[in-house]
Design a protein around this motif. Structure first.
Motif, mmCIF file in Angstrom:
data_model
loop_
_atom_site.group_PDB
_atom_site.id
_atom_site.type_symbol
_atom_site.label_atom_id
_atom_site.label_comp_id
_atom_site.label_asym_id
_atom_site.label_seq_id
_atom_site.Cartn_x
_atom_site.Cartn_y
_atom_site.Cartn_z
ATOM 1 N N ARG A 110 -0.686 1.005 7.112
ATOM 2 C CA ARG A 110 -1.872 0.177 6.912
ATOM 3 C C ARG A 110 -1.494 -1.266 6.602
ATOM 4 O O ARG A 110 -2.169 -2.207 7.024
ATOM 5 C CB ARG A 110 -2.728 0.756 5.783
ATOM 6 C CG ARG A 110 -3.404 2.058 6.154
ATOM 7 C CD ARG A 110 -4.221 2.598 5.003
ATOM 8 N NE ARG A 110 -4.915 3.826 5.364
ATOM 9 C CZ ARG A 110 -5.575 4.581 4.504
ATOM 10 N NH1 ARG A 110 -5.616 4.227 3.223
ATOM 11 N NH2 ARG A 110 -6.182 5.667 4.894
ATOM 12 N N LEU A 151 0.820 -1.205 0.000
ATOM 13 C CA LEU A 151 0.000 0.000 0.000
ATOM 14 C C LEU A 151 0.859 1.262 0.000
ATOM 15 O O LEU A 151 2.025 1.239 0.411
ATOM 16 C CB LEU A 151 -0.918 0.010 1.227
ATOM 17 C CG LEU A 151 -1.862 -1.190 1.343
ATOM 18 C CD1 LEU A 151 -2.562 -1.189 2.686
ATOM 19 C CD2 LEU A 151 -2.870 -1.162 0.216
ATOM 20 N N LYS A 152 0.257 2.349 -0.440
ATOM 21 C CA LYS A 152 0.959 3.631 -0.435
ATOM 22 C C LYS A 152 1.322 4.038 0.988
ATOM 23 O O LYS A 152 2.373 4.610 1.237
ATOM 24 C CB LYS A 152 0.069 4.684 -1.099
ATOM 25 C CG LYS A 152 0.735 6.017 -1.346
ATOM 26 C CD LYS A 152 -0.071 6.843 -2.331
ATOM 27 C CE LYS A 152 -1.514 7.017 -1.897
ATOM 28 N NZ LYS A 152 -2.280 7.890 -2.823
ATOM 29 N N ARG A 181 -11.193 -1.003 1.850
ATOM 30 C CA ARG A 181 -9.792 -0.707 1.590
ATOM 31 C C ARG A 181 -9.037 -2.027 1.477
ATOM 32 O O ARG A 181 -9.495 -3.057 1.981
ATOM 33 C CB ARG A 181 -9.195 0.124 2.721
ATOM 34 C CG ARG A 181 -9.725 1.553 2.831
ATOM 35 C CD ARG A 181 -9.012 2.276 3.968
ATOM 36 N NE ARG A 181 -9.507 3.630 4.147
ATOM 37 C CZ ARG A 181 -9.032 4.694 3.514
ATOM 38 N NH1 ARG A 181 -8.041 4.546 2.636
ATOM 39 N NH2 ARG A 181 -9.529 5.891 3.735
ATOM 40 N N THR A 182 -7.870 -1.981 0.867
ATOM 41 C CA THR A 182 -7.103 -3.210 0.651
ATOM 42 C C THR A 182 -6.841 -3.947 1.954
ATOM 43 O O THR A 182 -7.071 -5.162 2.060
ATOM 44 C CB THR A 182 -5.767 -2.892 -0.049
ATOM 45 O OG1 THR A 182 -6.037 -2.390 -1.359
ATOM 46 C CG2 THR A 182 -4.894 -4.130 -0.160
ATOM 47 N N GLU A 236 -5.147 -0.551 -4.081
ATOM 48 C CA GLU A 236 -6.128 0.517 -4.234
ATOM 49 C C GLU A 236 -6.395 0.660 -5.730
ATOM 50 O O GLU A 236 -5.482 0.802 -6.521
ATOM 51 C CB GLU A 236 -5.560 1.823 -3.674
ATOM 52 C CG GLU A 236 -5.351 1.782 -2.164
ATOM 53 C CD GLU A 236 -3.901 2.032 -1.740
ATOM 54 O OE1 GLU A 236 -2.996 1.682 -2.523
ATOM 55 O OE2 GLU A 236 -3.705 2.565 -0.635
ATOM 56 N N THR A 246 -0.498 -1.189 -8.324
ATOM 57 C CA THR A 246 0.223 -0.990 -7.064
ATOM 58 C C THR A 246 1.010 0.311 -7.154
ATOM 59 O O THR A 246 1.802 0.506 -8.078
ATOM 60 C CB THR A 246 1.191 -2.152 -6.792
ATOM 61 O OG1 THR A 246 0.437 -3.362 -6.652
ATOM 62 C CG2 THR A 246 1.987 -1.908 -5.513
ATOM 63 N N ASP A 284 -8.029 -1.831 -7.246
ATOM 64 C CA ASP A 284 -8.377 -3.217 -7.547
ATOM 65 C C ASP A 284 -7.505 -3.812 -8.659
ATOM 66 O O ASP A 284 -6.666 -3.148 -9.252
ATOM 67 C CB ASP A 284 -9.856 -3.327 -7.921
ATOM 68 C CG ASP A 284 -10.438 -4.706 -7.618
ATOM 69 O OD1 ASP A 284 -9.699 -5.573 -7.110
ATOM 70 O OD2 ASP A 284 -11.635 -4.898 -7.887
#
Length: 243
Positions: free
Chosen positions: A88, A83-84, A218-219, A191, A112, A193
């Motif tokens: 998270r 994730l960015k 969210r992922t 994010e 990604t 998909d």
């Protein structure tokens, strides 16, 4: 039960990790002759006696195998995009480990945004979560791999493979689609998909598209929902017994 982590150096001795050695001696004031419970992260918990209470390297003697209070009858591997926001992703690793995930692979997908992952930090987070939740086997954290490379390596294993896709027309929920007491692999996208091309490639490799429900997650939340669905599915088969 307070659980410590260490390396089994012989059939009778374990060296605690430096972090756990300091925690045992300085924070908990454990001393020679005290009984503690230790795991080597490979699926076993031992009842041990402290032989050397050196806070830099505690040495314990294995007295006997402790009865594991949390038997596990399934294997869960989730391949999930980085994730960015790394916080998270770390949250997902921590909570999934507490629930009981066996393996996590960061997969680099077309959408990604940030592919860099701190594997050492994730392993530390997983170790801490495993001790807190009394897990005898550490979660395996794999190095990042591209989506294409990953699915090409999944031709034979595991016994059931799913891909969570927001745009799927299939309304079958993961909880209904998965079978208990099996080895399960679930793909969770970034994010934005998975792309249609990625989904098509996964279908050619035997993956089944599933839904995680009508909400758009969210992922990291999708990963947690998937982990928990498989956990609950396996609870149903235990006749009321709880992990």
């Amino acid at each position: 039960m307070q659980l410590f982590f260490g390396e089994k150096t012989s059939e009778t001795e374990i060296f605690l990790s430096p972090e756990d050695s300091k925690h045992a001696c300085k924070s908990l004031r454990k001393r020679n002759g005290d009984t503690i419970f230790v795991t080597d992260g490979k699926g076993e918990i031992f009842q041990c006696t402290i032989l050397d209470d050196n806070m830099n390297q505690v040495v314990v003697n294995i007295d006997k195998m402790a009865v594991h209070p949390f038997p596990k009858n399934y294997y869960l591997h989730i391949a999930i995009s980085p994730l960015k926001n790394p916080d998270r992703y770390e949250w997902f690793v921590e909570k999934a480990t507490e629930i009981g995930i066996d393996e996590i692979t960061p997969i680099l997908c077309a959408r990604t945004e940030k592919g860099k992952v701190n594997i050492d930090r994730l392993n530390r987070i997983a170790l801490s979560a495993a001790k807190q939740s009394i897990k005898a086997k550490l979660t395996q954290i794999n190095k990042p791999i591209t989506f294409d490379q990953f699915i090409e390596n999944q031709t034979n294993n595991p016994s059931q493979k799913f891909i969570a896709w927001c745009e799927t027309e299939h309304e079958k929920l993961l909880f209904d689609a998965c079978t208990a007491k099996e080895s399960t692999l679930i793909l969770i996208g970034p994010e934005g998909d998975f792309t249609k091309e990625e989904v098509d490639k996964s279908l050619l490799q035997g993956f089944t598209p599933i839904s995680l429900g009508r909400s758009r997650f969210r992922t990291e939340t999708a990963g947690m929902v998937a982990c928990h669905d498989v956990f609950l599915k396996n609870q149903e088969t235990r006749g009321g017994e709880r992990l």
